[in-house]
Design an enzyme around this catalytic site. Sequence first.
Site, PDB file in Angstrom:
ATOM      1  CG  ASP A  24      -4.911   6.011  -6.575  1.00 12.03           C
ATOM      2  OD1 ASP A  24      -3.869   5.887  -7.236  1.00 12.03           O
ATOM      3  OD2 ASP A  24      -4.953   6.513  -5.431  1.00 12.03           O
ATOM      4  CG  HIS A  49      -1.044   5.850  -5.054  1.00 13.19           C
ATOM      5  ND1 HIS A  49      -2.216   6.561  -4.971  1.00 13.19           N
ATOM      6  CD2 HIS A  49      -0.231   6.368  -4.115  1.00 13.19           C
ATOM      7  CE1 HIS A  49      -2.111   7.480  -4.028  1.00 13.19           C
ATOM      8  NE2 HIS A  49      -0.918   7.389  -3.485  1.00 13.19           N
ATOM      9  CB  SER A 104      -1.203   8.033  -0.341  1.00 14.72           C
ATOM     10  OG  SER A 104      -1.102   8.939  -1.391  1.00 14.72           O
TER      11      SER A 104
END
Length: 651
Positions: free
Chosen positions: A188, A229, A405
């Site tokens: 990520d 994220h 996600s």
Amino acid sequence: MYLGIRWNELLRTLCVIASLVVLGSCGNMMTNQWYVQFHNDVTPEAAQQVAQRNGFQYVGKVLNSPSEYQFQHNTVSKLRKRRSVPYTRLLKADPLVKLAVQQTGHIREKRGYKPMQTSPIISRVKRDIQKVLEEKRDSGVPNDPLYSKEWYLKNTGQAGGVPKLDLNVKAAWDVGVTGKGVTTAIMDDGVDYMHPDLYHNYNAEASYDFSSNDAFPYPRYTDDWFNSHGTRCAGEISARRDNGVCGVGVAYDSKIAGLRMLDQPYMTDLIEANSMGHMPDKIDIYSASWGPTDDGMTVDGPRNATMRAIVNGVNNGRGKKGSIYVWASGDGGPDDDCNCDGYAASMWTISINSATNDGQTAGYDESCSSTLASTFSNGKAGYEDAGVATTDLYGKCTTRHSGTSAAAPEAAGVFALALDANPDLTWRDMQHLTVLTSKRNHLFDPNGYHNWTINGAGLEFNHLFGYGVLDAGSIVDLALNWKSVPERFHCTAGSVKGKYAFNSSVAIVLTIDTDACLGQDNEIKYLEHVQSFISVKASRRGDLTMYLTSPMGTKSMILSKRPRDADSKDGFTKWPFMTTHSWAETPVGTWTLVVVFDSDEHQTGTLFDWTLMLHGSQESPYAKQQIKAAAKHSKLGVVKREHEKWSASKE
């Protein structure tokens, strides 16, 4: 350079400036990275000398190969329209170099990112933390202040949810299975490894920053926390239990590794490949919550080196038991189809969709026949704390993580629990366990388009949710005494070639009769994945729909309508449309492909070829499995009986 820049937005802007047609990777944007292959194996020191004498900077090996390396040239722009031909020629002229290829830049996007405001959540956590610690210290319930808001772990009806619609993690925890000895890599934008809920479970040895080429994959600062994220995904898996910080991870005793590879003005094949092939004997699970652009008109997937990395991972990773790749199915909504995403639709990955806390499909969910199972992404709109509660940047917490996600890391956590229960599980064992133990529970399509269906082997599936929501208690229970499935084989069932014209009024119906390689070394008797490699062009690609029906009558929609896809030039070229819906069926007989336009306007098309590939085993994968509790593993009992019937009918 402004630190708050979003690289994907920069890439799109450059594409517009260059007046390019954006087709997933916005034409051929070139980077300052080169793939270099030597005639013979060379040491890293020798490769560095070649780089230096040609004006390049040495980056490192490609997939740990002694003959393949990555170079970069610092005087070349990181992103440009034209190829840097003189520099490529310079490398090729070196007597030690066999091949030099400048790397193309393409877009890869995080899934489910939305700007989050965390301040009210943080202050509320601070107010509640002491109270929670006092009330729960001796109760056997995690004392982490956000645990009560982690409805995906234990759904009691929070935020308008349906009680017991959750991952059933407590059943695994209660038998002492918490993810011990398992490492999951978060591929990520980096991980805040100094977060108090993560640093105890951070595996520094297995971590790396492929965006900056160093060992410290800490997220790059932006004003809007865009690079939060990976940290949020990490907390879902490995947030520490009973430390009074944020919440608790699905596999709270497992380790997480940070692989920062999603934060540069481009993505290259080498960055992806090196990330997915990083330390395959120290990393068990690779979790990816990103992919090609979810715009409903992109058809894209892994390039050559990345495919090599994934195949090498499943064949040789984890001491040849196989690396486990978990992929978010996509956030393109009903106007996209995840079978157009070559990562989520790969048979080497486990594609995970999401559901809301009341069992519906989320508005951003993509559907496709390659989805294996589902977890959760967010609760009902309008409810406070309806998102996924997890860790956030700079030691903070959030209850607003969402999208597929959020779903993929939850699945990775469940798989970490399964590996804790049985470290000998192969990558295929994990897929079989997923199929057998995932539950329909309260999952449903609110629009009524995709109902639950029973396939020819007695397994229930749904086009949106795969085989259901993951159940940690059941997968751990079945994994404890699981016998590894028999060897896997591949069979080309047949091909149809020609020029088959069709239009909005006339569909194509093609058939392939197969004996599934009967009598050959690669004969298939029990199916796993089925691929249809199809080449087709249409006046409007987005209006194409395709259906594949198995000999046992199971119908899979392998391509749905994509209203935003106006392509009339490229079509699909040998694209591998994949379905898992015929899992455990017998493949012998007639397979039927239907290609039809879903359009109010007149459209025309031509199909050029269709090749059917079958993947599975010659022996029943379930014959040796024990059924300790039929109520818990009724799917296993049903499919075993079906397989016994087939075997008896052939004797």
